[in-house]
Design a protein around this motif. Structure first.
Motif, PDB file in Angstrom:
ATOM      1  N   HIS A  87       0.832  -1.208   0.000  1.00 55.90           N
ATOM      2  CA  HIS A  87       0.000   0.000   0.000  1.00 55.90           C
ATOM      3  C   HIS A  87       0.867   1.258   0.000  1.00 55.90           C
ATOM      4  CE1 HIS A  87      -2.573   3.106   1.971  1.00 55.90           C
ATOM      5  NE2 HIS A  87      -3.390   2.687   1.020  1.00 55.90           N
ATOM      6  N   THR A 134       3.911   1.607  -1.152  1.00 50.51           N
ATOM      7  CA  THR A 134       4.510   1.724  -2.485  1.00 50.51           C
ATOM      8  C   THR A 134       3.489   2.228  -3.488  1.00 50.51           C
ATOM      9  OG1 THR A 134       6.053  -0.071  -2.003  1.00 50.51           O
ATOM     10  CG2 THR A 134       5.670   0.448  -4.328  1.00 50.51           C
ATOM     11  N   PHE A 135       2.282   1.667  -3.432  1.00 48.40           N
ATOM     12  CA  PHE A 135       1.239   2.051  -4.390  1.00 48.40           C
ATOM     13  C   PHE A 135       0.818   3.510  -4.223  1.00 48.40           C
ATOM     14  CE2 PHE A 135      -0.838  -2.127  -5.998  1.00 48.40           C
ATOM     15  CZ  PHE A 135       0.379  -2.548  -6.481  1.00 48.40           C
ATOM     16  N   LEU A 136       0.861   4.039  -2.998  1.00 49.20           N
ATOM     17  CA  LEU A 136       0.527   5.451  -2.802  1.00 49.20           C
ATOM     18  C   LEU A 136       1.454   6.347  -3.616  1.00 49.20           C
ATOM     19  CD1 LEU A 136      -0.262   5.647   1.021  1.00 49.20           C
ATOM     20  CD2 LEU A 136      -1.868   5.906  -0.887  1.00 49.20           C
ATOM     21  N   LEU A 165       2.976   5.333  -6.429  1.00 52.51           N
ATOM     22  CA  LEU A 165       2.712   5.056  -7.841  1.00 52.51           C
ATOM     23  C   LEU A 165       1.463   5.771  -8.356  1.00 52.51           C
ATOM     24  CD1 LEU A 165       3.545   1.240  -7.967  1.00 52.51           C
ATOM     25  CD2 LEU A 165       4.933   3.139  -8.845  1.00 52.51           C
ATOM     26  N   VAL A 166       0.510   6.033  -7.483  1.00 56.76           N
ATOM     27  CA  VAL A 166      -0.705   6.753  -7.887  1.00 56.76           C
ATOM     28  C   VAL A 166      -0.335   8.104  -8.487  1.00 56.76           C
ATOM     29  CG1 VAL A 166      -2.762   7.944  -7.011  1.00 56.76           C
ATOM     30  CG2 VAL A 166      -2.285   5.622  -6.295  1.00 56.76           C
ATOM     31  N   LEU A 189      -5.675  -4.249  -3.648  1.00 52.87           N
ATOM     32  CA  LEU A 189      -4.692  -3.170  -3.755  1.00 52.87           C
ATOM     33  C   LEU A 189      -4.427  -2.812  -5.220  1.00 52.87           C
ATOM     34  CD1 LEU A 189      -2.243  -4.266  -0.943  1.00 52.87           C
ATOM     35  CD2 LEU A 189      -3.605  -2.162  -0.981  1.00 52.87           C
ATOM     36  N   ILE A 190      -4.305  -3.826  -6.065  1.00 50.42           N
ATOM     37  CA  ILE A 190      -4.106  -3.564  -7.497  1.00 50.42           C
ATOM     38  C   ILE A 190      -5.304  -2.816  -8.061  1.00 50.42           C
ATOM     39  CG2 ILE A 190      -3.905  -4.617  -9.786  1.00 50.42           C
ATOM     40  CD1 ILE A 190      -2.317  -6.910  -8.410  1.00 50.42           C
ATOM     41  N   LEU A 195      -5.370   0.848  -6.970  1.00 54.01           N
ATOM     42  CA  LEU A 195      -4.370   1.638  -7.687  1.00 54.01           C
ATOM     43  C   LEU A 195      -4.850   1.968  -9.095  1.00 54.01           C
ATOM     44  CD1 LEU A 195      -1.510   2.856  -8.054  1.00 54.01           C
ATOM     45  CD2 LEU A 195      -0.769   0.566  -8.759  1.00 54.01           C
ATOM     46  N   ASP A 227      -7.872   4.474  -8.890  1.00 49.73           N
ATOM     47  CA  ASP A 227      -7.490   5.835  -8.510  1.00 49.73           C
ATOM     48  C   ASP A 227      -6.751   6.550  -9.636  1.00 49.73           C
ATOM     49  OD1 ASP A 227      -8.667   5.302  -6.096  1.00 49.73           O
ATOM     50  OD2 ASP A 227      -6.796   5.217  -4.949  1.00 49.73           O
ATOM     51  N   ARG A 228      -5.889   5.828 -10.343  1.00 53.75           N
ATOM     52  CA  ARG A 228      -5.179   6.437 -11.468  1.00 53.75           C
ATOM     53  C   ARG A 228      -6.141   6.733 -12.619  1.00 53.75           C
ATOM     54  NH1 ARG A 228      -0.014   6.627 -12.405  1.00 53.75           N
ATOM     55  NH2 ARG A 228      -0.258   5.825 -14.526  1.00 53.75           N
ATOM     56  N   THR A 243      -3.007   2.463 -16.446  1.00 50.71           N
ATOM     57  CA  THR A 243      -2.228   1.452 -15.730  1.00 50.71           C
ATOM     58  C   THR A 243      -2.499   0.105 -16.381  1.00 50.71           C
ATOM     59  OG1 THR A 243      -2.547   2.700 -13.695  1.00 50.71           O
ATOM     60  CG2 THR A 243      -1.740   0.449 -13.466  1.00 50.71           C
TER      61      THR A 243
END
Length: 94
Positions: free
Chosen positions: A24, A26-28, A30-31, A54-55, A58, A61-62, A69
């Motif tokens: 999570h 890391t993904f924050l 990447l957003v 989580l995937i 992400l 949100d993107r 993505t």
């Protein structure tokens, strides 16, 4: 003005609830990437509902901010989990 570059992020082998907090975090980051994002799933050997959530979050949100993505190099465990949860239409798999 330069075009945002494509970024590739390799997912960890164990994509489960146990690693969710680290994933999570890391993904924050990447957003926020402005360019196209490729998630290389080739190393994933275990994925559960928490990892898939989580995937999905992400990607969602993107997408809300117009950013693309793509999940790439997905092993059967990843594609079958996506299909099992009915998320094939929401997740772009290459």
């Amino acid at each position: 003005m330069s075009t945002p570059k494509r970024k590739t992020h390799t997912l960890t082998a164990n994509f489960t609830k146990q690693g969710a907090e680290k994933i999570h975090t890391t993904f924050l980051q990447l957003v926020e990437h402005d360019g196209e994002l490729y998630l290389n799933a080739s190393k994933v050997s275990l994925i559960d509902a928490a990892g898939l959530q989580l995937i999905y979050a992400l990607v969602r949100d993107r997408k809300l901010t117009g950013k693309k993505t793509t999940l790439a190099k997905c092993p059967p465990i990843v594609t079958s989990t996506i299909e099992t949860f009915g998320l094939s239409a929401e997740l772009s798999v290459a």
